[in-house]
Scaffold this motif. Structure first.
Motif, mmCIF file in Angstrom:
data_model
loop_
_atom_site.group_PDB
_atom_site.id
_atom_site.type_symbol
_atom_site.label_atom_id
_atom_site.label_comp_id
_atom_site.label_asym_id
_atom_site.label_seq_id
_atom_site.Cartn_x
_atom_site.Cartn_y
_atom_site.Cartn_z
ATOM 1 N N ARG A 176 36.424 101.597 26.514
ATOM 2 C CA ARG A 176 37.412 100.696 27.103
ATOM 3 C C ARG A 176 37.059 99.262 26.730
ATOM 4 O O ARG A 176 35.896 98.933 26.490
ATOM 5 C CB ARG A 176 37.412 100.861 28.619
ATOM 6 N N VAL A 177 38.080 98.419 26.684
ATOM 7 C CA VAL A 177 37.878 96.991 26.422
ATOM 8 C C VAL A 177 38.470 96.221 27.589
ATOM 9 O O VAL A 177 39.672 96.309 27.865
ATOM 10 C CB VAL A 177 38.536 96.554 25.103
ATOM 11 N N LEU A 178 37.616 95.476 28.277
ATOM 12 C CA LEU A 178 38.053 94.660 29.414
ATOM 13 C C LEU A 178 38.197 93.211 28.969
ATOM 14 O O LEU A 178 37.303 92.667 28.322
ATOM 15 C CB LEU A 178 37.051 94.771 30.559
ATOM 16 N N GLU A 179 39.320 92.614 29.321
ATOM 17 C CA GLU A 179 39.533 91.191 29.068
ATOM 18 C C GLU A 179 39.777 90.500 30.398
ATOM 19 O O GLU A 179 40.499 91.023 31.252
ATOM 20 C CB GLU A 179 40.708 90.987 28.116
ATOM 21 N N ALA A 180 39.163 89.347 30.581
ATOM 22 C CA ALA A 180 39.253 88.654 31.858
ATOM 23 C C ALA A 180 39.311 87.155 31.654
ATOM 24 O O ALA A 180 38.738 86.617 30.700
ATOM 25 C CB ALA A 180 38.051 89.016 32.742
ATOM 26 N N GLY A 181 39.996 86.486 32.554
ATOM 27 C CA GLY A 181 40.084 85.035 32.512
ATOM 28 C C GLY A 181 40.566 84.482 33.831
ATOM 29 O O GLY A 181 40.974 85.240 34.736
ATOM 30 N N PRO A 182 40.544 83.171 33.993
ATOM 31 C CA PRO A 182 40.989 82.541 35.235
ATOM 32 C C PRO A 182 42.440 82.899 35.556
ATOM 33 O O PRO A 182 43.192 83.337 34.675
ATOM 34 C CB PRO A 182 40.834 81.046 34.942
ATOM 35 N N PRO A 183 42.861 82.719 36.795
ATOM 36 C CA PRO A 183 44.248 83.020 37.165
ATOM 37 C C PRO A 183 45.238 82.340 36.214
ATOM 38 O O PRO A 183 45.101 81.155 35.903
ATOM 39 C CB PRO A 183 44.369 82.441 38.589
ATOM 40 N N GLY A 184 46.208 83.117 35.722
ATOM 41 C CA GLY A 184 47.168 82.588 34.774
ATOM 42 C C GLY A 184 46.680 82.599 33.343
ATOM 43 O O GLY A 184 47.338 82.025 32.465
ATOM 44 N N SER A 185 45.555 83.266 33.061
ATOM 45 C CA SER A 185 44.976 83.297 31.711
ATOM 46 C C SER A 185 45.999 83.760 30.679
ATOM 47 O O SER A 185 46.556 84.858 30.776
ATOM 48 C CB SER A 185 43.768 84.231 31.680
ATOM 49 N N LYS A 186 46.250 82.925 29.690
ATOM 50 C CA LYS A 186 47.182 83.287 28.622
ATOM 51 C C LYS A 186 46.618 84.436 27.800
ATOM 52 O O LYS A 186 47.361 85.300 27.340
ATOM 53 C CB LYS A 186 47.451 82.077 27.726
ATOM 54 N N MET A 187 45.306 84.452 27.597
ATOM 55 C CA MET A 187 44.684 85.521 26.826
ATOM 56 C C MET A 187 44.967 86.877 27.454
ATOM 57 O O MET A 187 45.402 87.820 26.785
ATOM 58 C CB MET A 187 43.175 85.289 26.732
ATOM 59 N N VAL A 188 44.745 86.972 28.754
ATOM 60 C CA VAL A 188 44.965 88.241 29.451
ATOM 61 C C VAL A 188 46.445 88.604 29.439
ATOM 62 O O VAL A 188 46.820 89.751 29.180
ATOM 63 C CB VAL A 188 44.425 88.173 30.889
ATOM 64 N N ALA A 189 47.302 87.629 29.705
ATOM 65 C CA ALA A 189 48.739 87.892 29.734
ATOM 66 C C ALA A 189 49.250 88.354 28.384
ATOM 67 O O ALA A 189 50.048 89.302 28.295
ATOM 68 C CB ALA A 189 49.484 86.639 30.183
#
Length: 284
Positions: free
Chosen positions: A88-101
């Motif tokens: 699995r690959v987990l991506e995480a960022g601050p609320p509203g993260s463009k990367m995650v979205a």
């Protein structure tokens, strides 16, 4: 003077892949690289790379990623080697993260599952301590690409077509002249996959390129059971100081982690600054 139809100059992952594809098609191809497999100065040095089916950089990569997955499986079947380890690959960022979205938008609905917040990620994968309100996306169809194993498989059976020598190229009326210390070869066409050395082979590109230093490291976990392969995912985490990516401890030597963003610029050619503890990235 020896001749060939196609020359592939630079045999890291990209060059070796092209070389392998041409050999399979029956092309008259020769490969050139001054570095032996595993040499630390090579762009493809090291045991692993992250395979992502869905890419926050562009949803257009998904079709290419699917084709790559099919290719890796074919290479595994032909070589008898393990090339791609599912993870699995987990991506995480601050609320509203463009990367995650953007990564979530690139994925099909049935291809992501599990945690969607930092709190949920921490519960599912106790090796993390993400801020509880962070955005998270987990894709199930990622993998750990075993880079050196892949290069070996790409070259297998065609080692006699590989010339381990520094090469210089020059266009001539009859094609591409490839000069080495002991030999000159004439190719009809050439594929240049020389990574940070490409400007030394094609000087006209130098003003368009820059070389960055990409430092990677392995970190000994305080609780190895929390970060072992199969239980801890590969990850890409966006923080205040940039994006960091990493791997579970699948080799028994710790968690590999590094900065995903471009590192400091060190010039337009690698020169003599290459060291054993560094990887190098070519940027346009």
């Amino acid at each position: 003077m020896r001749a060939c139809e196609i020359a592939v100059v630079g045999l890291g992952l990209i060059g070796s892949s092209a070389f392998h594809a041409l050999v399979r098609r029956g092309a008259d191809v020769l490969g050139f690289d001054p570095l032996v497999l595993g040499e630390a100065r090579g762009s493809s040095h090291g045991s692993c790379r992250v395979y992502r089916r869905f890419n926050f950089e562009s949803a257009g990569y998904t079709e290419l990623s699917d084709a790559a997955l099919k290719g890796w499986r074919m290479l595994e079947a032909a070589s008898g080697r393990t090339i791609l380890m599912p993870t699995r690959v987990l991506e995480a960022g601050p609320p509203g993260s463009k990367m995650v979205a953007d990564s979530r938008a690139a994925a099909r609905k049935d291809a992501v599952s599990g945690p969607v917040t930092g709190a949920e990620a921490n519960a599912a994968f106790p090796g993390f301590r993400l801020p509880e309100n962070w955005d998270v996306v987990v894709q199930e169809s990622g993998g750990i690409l075993l880079a050196e194993a892949a290069i070996r498989a790409f070259r297998e059976g065609a080692e006699h077509r590989i010339i381990l020598a520094p090469a210089r190229i020059r266009p001539v009326a009859a094609g591409i002249r490839i000069s080495m210390p002991q030999e000159v070869i004439l190719a009809e066409r050439a594929i240049i996959a020389a990574g940070p050395w490409i400007a030394e082979l094609i000087p006209g590109l130098a003003r368009h390129l820059k070389i960055t230093r990409q430092t990677v490291g392995w970190f000994k976990p305080a609780k190895p059971e929390l970060v072992r392969y199969g239980e801890f995912p590969a990850f890409i985490v966006e923080g205040e100081k940039g994006v960091v990516y990493g791997f579970p401890d699948f080799e028994g030597r710790g968690v590999k982690a590094a900065q995903h963003d471009q590192g400091p610029v060190v010039g337009q050619t690698p020169g003599t600054r290459l060291q054993r503890t560094q990887n190098w990235r070519l940027s346009d």
